[in-house]
Design a protein around this motif. Structure first.
Motif, mmCIF file in Angstrom:
data_model
loop_
_atom_site.group_PDB
_atom_site.id
_atom_site.type_symbol
_atom_site.label_atom_id
_atom_site.label_comp_id
_atom_site.label_asym_id
_atom_site.label_seq_id
_atom_site.Cartn_x
_atom_site.Cartn_y
_atom_site.Cartn_z
ATOM 1 N N THR A 16 0.861 -1.181 0.000
ATOM 2 C CA THR A 16 0.000 0.000 0.000
ATOM 3 C C THR A 16 0.899 1.233 0.000
ATOM 4 N N THR A 17 0.582 2.183 -0.876
ATOM 5 C CA THR A 17 1.326 3.440 -0.845
ATOM 6 C C THR A 17 0.361 4.597 -0.631
ATOM 7 N N PRO A 18 0.738 5.567 0.219
ATOM 8 C CA PRO A 18 1.968 5.512 1.001
ATOM 9 C C PRO A 18 1.870 4.499 2.140
ATOM 10 N N THR A 19 3.020 4.040 2.605
ATOM 11 C CA THR A 19 3.123 3.344 3.882
ATOM 12 C C THR A 19 4.014 4.200 4.763
ATOM 13 N N LEU A 20 3.555 4.474 5.980
ATOM 14 C CA LEU A 20 4.278 5.337 6.912
ATOM 15 C C LEU A 20 4.759 4.506 8.084
ATOM 16 N N VAL A 21 6.070 4.554 8.329
ATOM 17 C CA VAL A 21 6.675 3.796 9.428
ATOM 18 C C VAL A 21 7.472 4.764 10.282
ATOM 19 N N LEU A 22 7.133 4.837 11.556
ATOM 20 C CA LEU A 22 7.779 5.764 12.474
ATOM 21 C C LEU A 22 8.686 4.997 13.425
ATOM 22 N N LEU A 23 9.947 5.428 13.509
ATOM 23 C CA LEU A 23 10.922 4.789 14.378
ATOM 24 C C LEU A 23 11.237 5.692 15.558
ATOM 25 N N ASP A 24 11.374 5.090 16.733
ATOM 26 C CA ASP A 24 11.729 5.887 17.905
ATOM 27 C C ASP A 24 13.232 6.127 17.948
ATOM 28 N N ARG A 25 13.681 6.802 18.975
ATOM 29 C CA ARG A 25 15.098 7.166 19.051
ATOM 30 C C ARG A 25 16.015 5.960 19.230
ATOM 31 N N ALA A 26 15.453 4.833 19.632
ATOM 32 C CA ALA A 26 16.245 3.608 19.767
ATOM 33 C C ALA A 26 16.248 2.778 18.487
ATOM 34 N N GLY A 27 15.589 3.283 17.442
ATOM 35 C CA GLY A 27 15.555 2.558 16.176
ATOM 36 C C GLY A 27 14.503 1.467 16.124
ATOM 37 N N LYS A 28 13.543 1.512 17.042
ATOM 38 C CA LYS A 28 12.471 0.519 17.042
ATOM 39 C C LYS A 28 11.218 1.092 16.381
ATOM 40 N N VAL A 29 10.413 0.213 15.832
ATOM 41 C CA VAL A 29 9.196 0.642 15.138
ATOM 42 C C VAL A 29 8.142 1.061 16.160
ATOM 43 N N ALA A 30 7.763 2.325 16.103
ATOM 44 C CA ALA A 30 6.737 2.849 17.004
ATOM 45 C C ALA A 30 5.368 2.879 16.342
ATOM 46 N N MET A 31 5.350 2.978 15.005
ATOM 47 C CA MET A 31 4.079 3.001 14.267
ATOM 48 C C MET A 31 4.314 2.392 12.897
ATOM 49 N N TYR A 32 3.402 1.536 12.494
ATOM 50 C CA TYR A 32 3.415 0.967 11.149
ATOM 51 C C TYR A 32 2.038 1.186 10.569
ATOM 52 N N HIS A 33 1.952 2.013 9.527
ATOM 53 C CA HIS A 33 0.631 2.394 9.014
ATOM 54 C C HIS A 33 0.589 2.364 7.490
ATOM 55 N N PRO A 34 -0.038 1.346 6.892
ATOM 56 C CA PRO A 34 -0.281 1.366 5.450
ATOM 57 C C PRO A 34 -1.368 2.394 5.129
ATOM 58 N N GLY A 35 -1.057 3.331 4.246
ATOM 59 C CA GLY A 35 -2.034 4.347 3.874
ATOM 60 C C GLY A 35 -1.637 5.728 4.365
ATOM 61 N N ALA A 36 -2.354 6.723 3.861
ATOM 62 C CA ALA A 36 -2.090 8.112 4.239
ATOM 63 C C ALA A 36 -2.630 8.405 5.631
ATOM 64 N N LEU A 37 -2.099 9.450 6.243
ATOM 65 C CA LEU A 37 -2.590 9.925 7.535
ATOM 66 C C LEU A 37 -2.775 11.440 7.470
ATOM 67 N N PRO A 38 -3.859 11.963 8.047
ATOM 68 C CA PRO A 38 -4.021 13.413 8.098
ATOM 69 C C PRO A 38 -2.999 14.033 9.046
ATOM 70 N N TYR A 39 -2.832 15.322 8.933
ATOM 71 C CA TYR A 39 -1.816 16.054 9.705
ATOM 72 C C TYR A 39 -1.910 15.788 11.205
ATOM 73 N N ASP A 40 -3.097 15.942 11.773
ATOM 74 C CA ASP A 40 -3.250 15.821 13.234
ATOM 75 C C ASP A 40 -2.878 14.432 13.729
ATOM 76 N N GLU A 41 -3.265 13.395 12.995
ATOM 77 C CA GLU A 41 -2.976 12.031 13.439
ATOM 78 C C GLU A 41 -1.492 11.709 13.352
ATOM 79 N N LEU A 42 -0.877 12.124 12.264
ATOM 80 C CA LEU A 42 0.552 11.855 12.126
ATOM 81 C C LEU A 42 1.349 12.678 13.138
ATOM 82 N N LYS A 43 0.944 13.894 13.368
ATOM 83 C CA LYS A 43 1.624 14.731 14.361
ATOM 84 C C LYS A 43 1.560 14.095 15.744
ATOM 85 N N ALA A 44 0.404 13.558 16.109
ATOM 86 C CA ALA A 44 0.261 12.926 17.424
ATOM 87 C C ALA A 44 1.209 11.743 17.572
#
Length: 308
Positions: free
Chosen positions: A273-301
């Protein structure tokens, strides 16, 4: 003429050409989405009587499981998924998985729905095992990334992020994992043909600016698909040039974002799925794995959680 029209008019199905059934997938999907499973099954039964359990029938049938899952009818979803899978496996004795488009769509959906239904019913370990086995069985097929995506949804969060391969790249050089340690990182998997990716770009540009002081890094993996808007069968060099043109036109706020070009990255992260958004924390671990787009407020949170 649509299938539903034919059924209502009472025309003799025995004289219908195959083209008259072109709407079966759309019809079943529409009925199932409205919760009208009886109508969807009736249409499928008529189709099967004339055309058999061919790959198109299987893709249409797979929408029953997908719709039941969306309605949180997990037992029904699992039953539909298992039936789809059984029929698909029977088809695999007659033809390769990717010999036409409907069979991989059906089998991929069946495995996806079966695993998700299991997880929702408290059987997450069994769902993970099912997908792990499927990823191995169907490696190097068109459904590999889809299966990996579902496996990642159930198991990747909280684990060290798989390392990206640079391969060919655009923009700055891809940082090594050690260079990113201690910084939050957003992986933005995108495709040159993806409209939602273009819509997500300004959101990511804005958030990167807002969280620059907290070290947020953005990396934008993409891959080759073998075509461009102008060339049906594009060479790798032509497609890479096209990707760069798309990057400059639609991603002008992210031109200093490293863009590794590799199918491997998409397979490992299951970015079917594109986009796929993957957020990594400061330790290099996956904090969020999200197939698909996210609105500003949700991604910011989500970024706020790892950028503290």
């Amino acid at each position: 003429m649509r299938l539903r029209t034919l059924l209502v008019s009472g025309l003799a199905c025995s004289v219908l050409a195959a083209s008259a059934w072109a709407g079966i997938i759309e019809d079943v999907r529409s009925d199932a989405a409205q919760g009208n499973f009886a109508a969807a099954e009736a249409a499928l039964n008529v189709y099967r009587g004339q055309q058999g359990t061919n790959p198109e029938y299987l893709e249409a049938y797979s929408w029953l499981g997908r719709a039941a899952l969306a309605e949180k009818q997990y037992d029904k979803a699992a039953a539909y998924a298992k039936q789809t899978k059984a029929l698909a496996l029977a088809q695999l004795k007659l033809r390769p998985l990717d010999s036409e488009p409907h069979l991989p769509m059906a089998l991929g959906a069946a495995l996806e729905v079966e695993a998700q239904a299991m997880a929702e019913r408290g059987q997450r370990p069994q769902a993970v095992a099912l997908l792990q086995a499927a990823v191995k069985t169907y490696a190097n097929t068109s459904i590999q990334a889809r299966l990996q995506k579902n496996l990642n949804l159930l198991s990747l969060q909280g684990k060290p992020a798989p390392a990206l391969k640079a391969g060919e790249s655009l923009g700055p050089k891809l940082p090594l994992p050690a260079q990113l340690k201690g910084q939050p990182v957003l992986l933005f998997f995108w495709a040159h043909w993806c409209v939602d990716c273009k819509g997500e770009a300004p959101i990511i540009t804005r958030l990167r600016s807002e969280y620059a002081g907290k070290g947020l890094q953005v990396i934008g993996p993409t891959r080759l698909y073998g075509y461009t808007a102008q060339i049906e069968h594009a060479s790798p060099s032509d497609e890479t040039q096209y990707i760069d043109a798309v990057r400059h036109r639609f991603y002008s706020g992210l031109l200093d974002m490293p863009v590794p070009i590799s199918k491997y990255n998409f397979d490992v992260y299951g970015a079917s799925t594109t986009p796929t958004l993957v957020l990594l924390d400061r330790a290099g671990k996956v904090a969020m794995y999200h197939p698909g787009a996210l609105p500003y407020d949700e991604l910011k949170a989500e970024i706020e959680k790892v950028a503290r």
